[in-house]
Write an enzyme that holds these catalytic residues in place. Structure first.
Site, short mmCIF file in Angstrom:
data_model
loop_
_atom_site.label_atom_id
_atom_site.label_comp_id
_atom_site.label_asym_id
_atom_site.label_seq_id
_atom_site.Cartn_x
_atom_site.Cartn_y
_atom_site.Cartn_z
N GLU A 158 15.46 68.21 14.22
CA GLU A 158 16.04 68.23 12.52
C GLU A 158 15.31 70.05 12.27
OE1 GLU A 158 16.39 67.74 8.52
OE2 GLU A 158 14.66 68.31 9.59
N ASP B 146 9.65 66.72 15.46
CA ASP B 146 9.17 68.22 15.72
C ASP B 146 9.14 68.55 14.06
OD1 ASP B 146 12.14 67.96 14.20
OD2 ASP B 146 12.50 69.56 14.37
N ASP C 160 12.71 60.30 5.34
CA ASP C 160 12.16 61.66 5.37
C ASP C 160 12.48 62.16 4.04
OD1 ASP C 160 11.34 63.94 6.68
OD2 ASP C 160 13.51 64.16 7.77
N HIS D 73 12.53 62.06 12.83
CA HIS D 73 11.67 63.58 13.40
C HIS D 73 10.73 63.97 13.65
CE1 HIS D 73 11.49 66.71 10.48
NE2 HIS D 73 11.78 65.74 9.50
N HIS E 42 6.57 72.00 4.81
CA HIS E 42 7.45 73.33 4.78
C HIS E 42 6.52 74.47 4.25
CE1 HIS E 42 11.79 72.56 6.18
NE2 HIS E 42 10.88 71.54 6.10
N ASP F 188 6.11 65.50 6.94
CA ASP F 188 7.42 65.83 7.06
C ASP F 188 7.58 66.19 8.68
OD1 ASP F 188 10.33 66.85 7.44
OD2 ASP F 188 9.25 68.68 6.71
N1 BES Z 1 12.71 65.95 5.21
C1 BES Z 1 13.19 67.20 4.47
C2 BES Z 1 14.31 67.26 3.93
C3 BES Z 1 13.77 66.55 2.30
C4 BES Z 1 13.35 67.15 2.22
C5 BES Z 1 14.61 65.97 1.88
C6 BES Z 1 12.38 66.99 0.57
C7 BES Z 1 14.18 65.71 1.08
C8 BES Z 1 12.68 65.49 0.47
C9 BES Z 1 13.24 67.65 7.12
O1 BES Z 1 12.61 68.27 7.39
C10 BES Z 1 14.32 69.09 5.93
O2 BES Z 1 13.25 69.70 6.18
N2 BES Z 1 15.45 69.52 6.16
C11 BES Z 1 16.28 71.42 6.19
C12 BES Z 1 17.25 71.01 6.70
C13 BES Z 1 17.42 71.41 8.41
C14 BES Z 1 18.87 71.30 8.30
C15 BES Z 1 16.55 72.25 8.90
C16 BES Z 1 15.36 71.37 4.76
O3 BES Z 1 16.45 70.54 3.76
O4 BES Z 1 15.47 72.70 4.69
MN MN Z 2 12.20 65.56 7.39
MN MN Z 3 11.32 69.47 7.05
#
Ligand code: BES
Ligand code: MN
Ligand code: MN
Length: 455
Positions: A151, A87, A178, A85, A425, A118
């Site tokens: 994403e 974004d 990711d 992703h 994040h 990320d």
């Molecule tokens: N890359 C992350 C997910 C992630 C982070 C998986 C670290 C394993 C280890 C992804 O971009 C993410 O932040 N996903 C969100 C979910 C989405 C529906 C907002 C999350 O996990 O909060």
């Molecule tokens: Mn991600």
């Molecule tokens: Mn993320």
């Protein structure tokens, strides 16, 4: 020139291209960045074309476009679908960044910027790995790229796109970077992701904000009440007290948990990194178990009343919170959202009314370790890192992984190269240059081993 020499000779350019990508603030959650998100899609498309991809296009959706490109060298060979992703999360709180989030800087061997890890940094490794294979003429199978821009806000339009483009996306395996590794000394492969149920609650007391002297002691304060309601959602053992919350939770065997316990996850290092004197969570489980095989409930934000400078005596009319629940196999976001809603409404005391508004969700996923694709990833790590990667379930969510399986019948290989300390994040997100370049080195080896094992 072999891969390592190519990386050595081109690493400055690989870094400066990534920094150009990081300079575009592609925050999907905030519409003020909308033009930048579109610009980022163009950047990604152009980079794929420059690396040698065919059929590059921006696939329109109701939201941000999906970048598609491919290289079909021989239809009889297997096809890898690369997902990532472009974004990123909002950069707030801005004042906690040591350098501006969209002005990437290199410090102590790391690139600091929102999206560095990320997922721009990890996604762009695939573009550069592809460039290397194209330049060397070593691409051993077909590849399709599908890079989305929503994403971080739930991938709603990607789900629709995948369902409508099954033929276009036909492939043999999905490859995603990711996620994280355990540490640079202990590479790991992600074999599970948690699901997510995200919602917002609103608690309303009196019909307007009141003087907290004139009315304090007369009516229920919705913020006090929301705090009590939220506090009651965990029992003294750290278990979520929503009725039925654990009904469908997958129970791992003692052997599986013992195996998990062998992973060198250091609770002491986590405490040191986060400056906390103790870790916390559900009793009876290690921190690693609590963040991977157990479901959780967390408040992500809470507001109401007066939060400006100084003091204002006010008994607020409303209180709000954003709440996320991380889910494990056999729980579904629909089931847990319904259970939360019923419970939240049931515990609302007289004197307030409540509303629960579901945001987005995603299903948990586990990936097989007995597949050719997984073995190819293991071989790639062994060759590049000199170590066998440890299979690990992770706490984060990538909802599209479960959707790929449902819509395309395809399992993903989660070959991430980030670290839990990369502050994704958070303010000061970063990505190690070592990880970026090592990822670029490892990815072509995945293709090589996957092509060999597929024969
Ligand atoms: N890359 C992350 C997910 C992630 C982070 C998986 C670290 C394993 C280890 C992804 O971009 C993410 O932040 N996903 C969100 C979910 C989405 C529906 C907002 C999350 O996990 O909060
Ligand atoms: Mn991600
Ligand atoms: Mn993320």
């Amino acid at each position: 020139m072999n891969t390592l020499q190519y990386i050595e000779e081109n690493k400055d350019r690989f870094l400066s291209e990534l920094m150009d990508l990081l300079r575009i603030p592609s925050v999907s959650a905030d519409s003020k960045y909308s033009a930048d998100v579109f610009r980022t899609a163009e950047f990604v498309k152009d980079s794929l074309v420059a690396a040698g991809a065919d059929n590059a296009e921006l696939c329109e959706t109701a939201g941000y476009p999906i970048v598609y490109a491919d290289k079909i060298i021989d239809p009889s060979l297997p096809t890898v679908l690369v997902y990532g992703h472009y974004d990123v999360q909002p950069p707030d709180p801005l004042d906690l960044w040591h350098s501006p989030p969209f002005e990437p800087v290199i410090k102590d061997g790391k690139i600091y910027a929102r999206g560095a890890c990320d997922d721009k940094g990890q996604m762009y490794m695939h573009v550069k790995a592809f460039e290397i294979m194209m330049k060397q003429g070593t691409l051993p199978c077909n590849v399709k790229f599908m890079i989305e821009g929503e994403e971080e806000v739930g991938s709603n339009n990607l789900g629709i796109f995948v369902a409508a483009n099954k033929a276009k996306l036909k492939s043999d395996v999905i490859l995603i970077s990711d996620t994280s590794i355990l540490s640079n000394d202990n590479p790991s492969l992600t074999v599970g992701l948690r699901g997510l149920a995200y919602l917002e609650v609103e608690v309303t007391g009196p019909n307007r904000d009141l003087h907290s002297g004139t009315f304090g002691g007369v009516v229920r304060n919705p913020i006090n009440t929301l705090c009590q309601m939220i506090a009651s959602m965990h029992d003294e053992n750290g278990k979520v007290s929503i009725p039925g919350f654990y009904d469908n939770v997958e129970i791992l065997s003692t052997e599986e948990r013992t195996e998990m316990g062998r992973a060198p996850y250091s609770e002491a290092e986590v405490m040191e990194d986060l400056h906390v004197a103790a870790l916390h969570g559900e009793k009876g489980y290690s921190a690693l178990e609590r963040k991977s095989i157990r479901p959780t409930l967390d408040v992500n934000g809470m507001w109401g009343g007066y939060i400006g400078e100084g003091a204002k005596t006010v008994l607020p009319s409303k209180a709000f919170a954003k709440i996320s629940m991380r889910l494990v196999p056999n729980q579904t976001s629909e089931e847990i959202t319904a259970k939360f809603k019923a419970h939240f409404e049931a515990i609302a005391p007289a004197g307030v009314t409540v509303e629960v508004r579901p945001h987005h969700g995603g299903e948990p996923a586990v990936t097989p370790t007995d597949s050719i694709a997984y073995q190819a990833a293991v071989n790639a790590f062994e060759e590049a890192w000199g170590k066998k990667p440890i299979p690990m379930r992770e706490g984060g969510s990538i909802p599209i992984v479960a959707l790929f399986e449902k819509e395309l019948g395809l399992k993903s290989v989660l070959m991430g190269f980030g670290l839990d300390t990369d502050a994704i994040h958070s303010p000061n997100e970063h990505y190690g240059i070592f990880n970026y370049l090592k990822g670029i080195e490892t990815i072509p080896l995945f293709y090589k081993h996957y092509a060999v094992l597929s024969k």
